[in-house]
Design a protein around this motif. Sequence first.
Motif, PDB file in Angstrom:
ATOM      1  N   LEU A  83      43.182  35.631  29.534  1.00 33.70           N
ATOM      2  CA  LEU A  83      42.446  36.617  28.476  1.00 33.70           C
ATOM      3  C   LEU A  83      42.535  37.853  29.074  1.00 33.70           C
ATOM      4  N   THR A  84      43.138  39.039  28.228  1.00 36.83           N
ATOM      5  CA  THR A  84      42.864  40.224  28.634  1.00 36.83           C
ATOM      6  C   THR A  84      41.751  40.922  28.318  1.00 36.83           C
ATOM      7  N   LYS A  85      41.559  42.133  28.964  1.00 35.63           N
ATOM      8  CA  LYS A  85      40.125  43.081  28.742  1.00 35.63           C
ATOM      9  C   LYS A  85      40.232  43.180  27.235  1.00 35.63           C
ATOM     10  N   SER A  86      41.172  43.610  26.759  1.00 36.47           N
ATOM     11  CA  SER A  86      41.042  43.967  24.990  1.00 36.47           C
ATOM     12  C   SER A  86      40.838  42.398  24.305  1.00 36.47           C
ATOM     13  N   ASP A  87      41.427  41.500  24.843  1.00 34.39           N
ATOM     14  CA  ASP A  87      41.107  40.165  24.153  1.00 34.39           C
ATOM     15  C   ASP A  87      39.624  39.733  24.265  1.00 34.39           C
ATOM     16  N   ARG A  88      39.071  39.885  25.475  1.00 33.32           N
ATOM     17  CA  ARG A  88      37.766  39.604  25.617  1.00 33.32           C
ATOM     18  C   ARG A  88      36.762  40.694  24.792  1.00 33.32           C
ATOM     19  N   LYS A  89      37.026  41.942  24.643  1.00 36.02           N
ATOM     20  CA  LYS A  89      36.414  42.735  23.852  1.00 36.02           C
ATOM     21  C   LYS A  89      36.493  42.369  22.333  1.00 36.02           C
ATOM     22  N   ARG A  90      37.525  42.079  21.872  1.00 32.86           N
ATOM     23  CA  ARG A  90      37.412  41.114  20.533  1.00 32.86           C
ATOM     24  C   ARG A  90      36.559  40.390  20.306  1.00 32.86           C
TER      25      ARG A  90
ATOM     26  N   LYS B 126      34.135  39.576  22.123  1.00 32.89           N
ATOM     27  CA  LYS B 126      32.501  39.993  22.213  1.00 32.89           C
ATOM     28  C   LYS B 126      31.950  40.601  21.256  1.00 32.89           C
ATOM     29  N   GLU B 127      32.865  41.318  20.242  1.00 34.16           N
ATOM     30  CA  GLU B 127      32.396  41.691  19.026  1.00 34.16           C
ATOM     31  C   GLU B 127      31.444  40.775  18.111  1.00 34.16           C
ATOM     32  N   PHE B 128      32.210  39.662  17.943  1.00 40.16           N
ATOM     33  CA  PHE B 128      31.490  38.309  17.242  1.00 40.16           C
ATOM     34  C   PHE B 128      30.283  38.084  18.016  1.00 40.16           C
ATOM     35  N   SER B 129      30.226  38.014  19.246  1.00 44.44           N
ATOM     36  CA  SER B 129      28.954  37.444  19.859  1.00 44.44           C
ATOM     37  C   SER B 129      27.830  38.482  19.780  1.00 44.44           C
ATOM     38  N   ASP B 130      28.340  39.911  19.729  1.00 44.39           N
ATOM     39  CA  ASP B 130      27.274  40.964  19.735  1.00 44.39           C
ATOM     40  C   ASP B 130      26.494  40.689  18.312  1.00 44.39           C
ATOM     41  N   LYS B 131      27.024  40.101  17.490  1.00 41.88           N
ATOM     42  CA  LYS B 131      26.411  40.003  16.140  1.00 41.88           C
ATOM     43  C   LYS B 131      25.557  38.692  15.926  1.00 41.88           C
ATOM     44  N   GLY B 132      25.129  38.208  17.025  1.00 43.16           N
ATOM     45  CA  GLY B 132      24.340  36.959  17.435  1.00 43.16           C
ATOM     46  C   GLY B 132      24.918  35.609  17.466  1.00 43.16           C
ATOM     47  N   GLY B 133      26.554  35.758  17.588  1.00 43.07           N
ATOM     48  CA  GLY B 133      27.262  34.311  17.243  1.00 43.07           C
ATOM     49  C   GLY B 133      27.564  33.974  18.960  1.00 43.07           C
ATOM     50  N   VAL B 134      27.869  32.753  18.977  1.00 43.23           N
ATOM     51  CA  VAL B 134      28.305  32.189  20.142  1.00 43.23           C
ATOM     52  C   VAL B 134      29.913  31.851  20.023  1.00 43.23           C
ATOM     53  N   ILE B 135      30.623  32.115  21.196  1.00 39.95           N
ATOM     54  CA  ILE B 135      32.055  31.594  21.210  1.00 39.95           C
ATOM     55  C   ILE B 135      32.152  31.157  22.525  1.00 39.95           C
ATOM     56  N   ALA B 136      32.862  30.068  22.647  1.00 39.60           N
ATOM     57  CA  ALA B 136      33.257  29.207  23.912  1.00 39.60           C
ATOM     58  C   ALA B 136      34.693  28.677  23.592  1.00 39.60           C
ATOM     59  N   ILE B 137      35.381  29.056  24.611  1.00 41.04           N
ATOM     60  CA  ILE B 137      36.932  28.291  24.591  1.00 41.04           C
ATOM     61  C   ILE B 137      37.133  27.366  25.765  1.00 41.04           C
TER      62      ILE B 137
ATOM     63  N   PHE C 276      39.045  32.651  14.738  1.00 45.89           N
ATOM     64  CA  PHE C 276      39.908  31.918  15.138  1.00 45.89           C
ATOM     65  C   PHE C 276      41.604  32.294  15.064  1.00 45.89           C
ATOM     66  N   GLU C 277      41.729  33.184  13.982  1.00 44.83           N
ATOM     67  CA  GLU C 277      43.200  33.296  13.583  1.00 44.83           C
ATOM     68  C   GLU C 277      43.799  34.519  14.927  1.00 44.83           C
ATOM     69  N   ASP C 278      42.726  35.347  15.592  1.00 45.59           N
ATOM     70  CA  ASP C 278      42.795  36.291  16.278  1.00 45.59           C
ATOM     71  C   ASP C 278      43.178  35.566  17.739  1.00 45.59           C
ATOM     72  N   ALA C 279      42.183  34.439  17.859  1.00 45.54           N
ATOM     73  CA  ALA C 279      42.367  33.530  19.144  1.00 45.54           C
ATOM     74  C   ALA C 279      43.793  33.019  19.176  1.00 45.54           C
ATOM     75  N   GLN C 280      44.363  32.714  18.128  1.00 46.76           N
ATOM     76  CA  GLN C 280      45.636  31.956  18.045  1.00 46.76           C
ATOM     77  C   GLN C 280      46.733  33.090  18.407  1.00 46.76           C
ATOM     78  N   GLY C 281      46.634  34.294  18.351  1.00 47.49           N
ATOM     79  CA  GLY C 281      47.550  35.201  18.678  1.00 47.49           C
ATOM     80  C   GLY C 281      47.444  35.919  20.338  1.00 47.49           C
ATOM     81  N   MET C 282      46.496  35.262  20.743  1.00 49.26           N
ATOM     82  CA  MET C 282      45.966  35.532  22.295  1.00 49.26           C
ATOM     83  C   MET C 282      46.721  34.670  23.212  1.00 49.26           C
ATOM     84  N   ASP C 283      46.829  35.230  24.526  1.00 52.60           N
ATOM     85  CA  ASP C 283      47.306  34.320  25.547  1.00 52.60           C
ATOM     86  C   ASP C 283      45.959  33.726  26.317  1.00 52.60           C
ATOM     87  N   LEU C 284      45.711  32.316  25.690  1.00 57.52           N
ATOM     88  CA  LEU C 284      44.095  31.944  26.210  1.00 57.52           C
ATOM     89  C   LEU C 284      44.302  31.365  27.641  1.00 57.52           C
ATOM     90  N   SER C 285      45.521  31.261  28.369  1.00 62.24           N
ATOM     91  CA  SER C 285      45.694  30.971  29.805  1.00 62.24           C
ATOM     92  C   SER C 285      45.364  32.269  30.667  1.00 62.24           C
TER      93      SER C 285
END
Length: 476
Positions: A59-66, A68-79, A48-57
């Motif tokens: 999302l860059t490739k680097s933002d999506r990679k960061r 995805k690191e959480f989702s690869d561990k079995g989690g789900v993220i939706a914005i 959540f803290e990382d997402a606050q620093g991203m431009d959510l309108s």
Amino acid sequence: MKTKLRTTYLVTVLFFLFVTVGSMILFYNMFSEEFIIANNKKIMNSVFEDAQGMDLSSLTKSDRKRLKEFSDKGGVIAIYDGEKIIYFSGDTPERKKNIKRRKFDEKIYEYTYTPKANMSEGRKAIRLKGKIDQNVKTYYLYCSVKLRTLENSIGLISRFMLVEMIIILILGIPFSFYMAQRTVKPIEKLGKLAKKMENNEPINFEEYDFPNNEIGNLAEQLKSMYLKISSNLNELNNYNYLLKTQNKELIEFDERRKKFIGAATHELKTPLAIISTQLEMMNTDNDEAMSEYYESIMEEIQKMSNLIREMLNSSFEGDIILSGPMKVDSLSELLDGMKDKYMGLFWSKKANCRFDIEDNIYINMNNEQIEQAINNYIINAYEHIPEKGTAVVTLKSVGDKAVISVFNDGNNIKEEELNKIWQGFYQTDERVKESNVGLGLYIVRNIVKNHNGVCYAKNHHNGVEFVMEFNRTDKY
């Protein structure tokens, strides 16, 4: 029943492995779930803290990679931007549509600007619902990890650790046995070495190879102690020989003293009786005959003085050399039986001791004394031989003589000292500071003299030779 050190070592190591790995598994099963839950909460808060620093309108490739690191561990993220889901880590469009309806449209009021990851009701999942304002627009971030996914991971790791413990124990048994063998084997060698020392057996230290560690240091100290004791033992044997000699002399002197007192008491009775009688007569007669009595008294007194002097002289006559029983025996067999004892001793100096013994040489001897004399010659050679030098012990017949010689490499003896070295307690200039007190060659001279032989030393260009000669006899 004594427990072998090897067994104790093996059981101790296996017990340590079993307790260590078993404790790890037990600790993991007891605390891993809470630890993993706390760790996932921390990760969600970080997302959540990382997402606050991203431009959510946008999302860059680097933002999506960061993300995805959480989702690869079995989690789900939706914005969600209030109209549509702009990022979703799920696997199907149907699930994306279900997330939008159930998590955003129906429960949008649950989202806050300061969210914290928490366990859901029924402890089925860990969830975080956060709200972020960017560019006059509100975005909603949803994170979730199912507890079942975590439990599966915990179970998988527990099974892995169990298999790991079994593998460690299987590999640990032969490894522990190997280490126990490697540790105990040098100690067993030390035990065998000490046993040989106890039984006074010949020892060749070159046969004993010890590791370069504390056990090796102990072996070196044991070797040094053995050599020192061997040297001291030889000196004690020399002192013992002198004590035997002196003890015999004391016994003989005591016998002579008793005989002397008895004989003196008996022999002095007559002159003393004459003196007593004549003195009585002097007391009764005071004539000119008194002078004759005086002469008679003086004559008897002189006889008594001479008698006492002769008894004193005879009472101190005698040979100071210890005699003892003698018999015809094989000098060849005596010397052959001694050689193993000294080869190991010379090896301690990395020196070589060689024996050249002629068979069937017999003399009339006291075996104990002759062995002591030969021992003193060989020990004398050992103490003077340089490292890696050579000593040669020879027995041969020369005419009607049996000749024993001990040669050793080393420095010559000064010519003026060749005769002095046979004196008791004499030490050459090179030996004054050493512990040897100079009795060995003195005892050799006495023993050889007691056997009607001769002994001497002579220099060679590369060393010194000590010789003793005896009269040969037939076997019987």
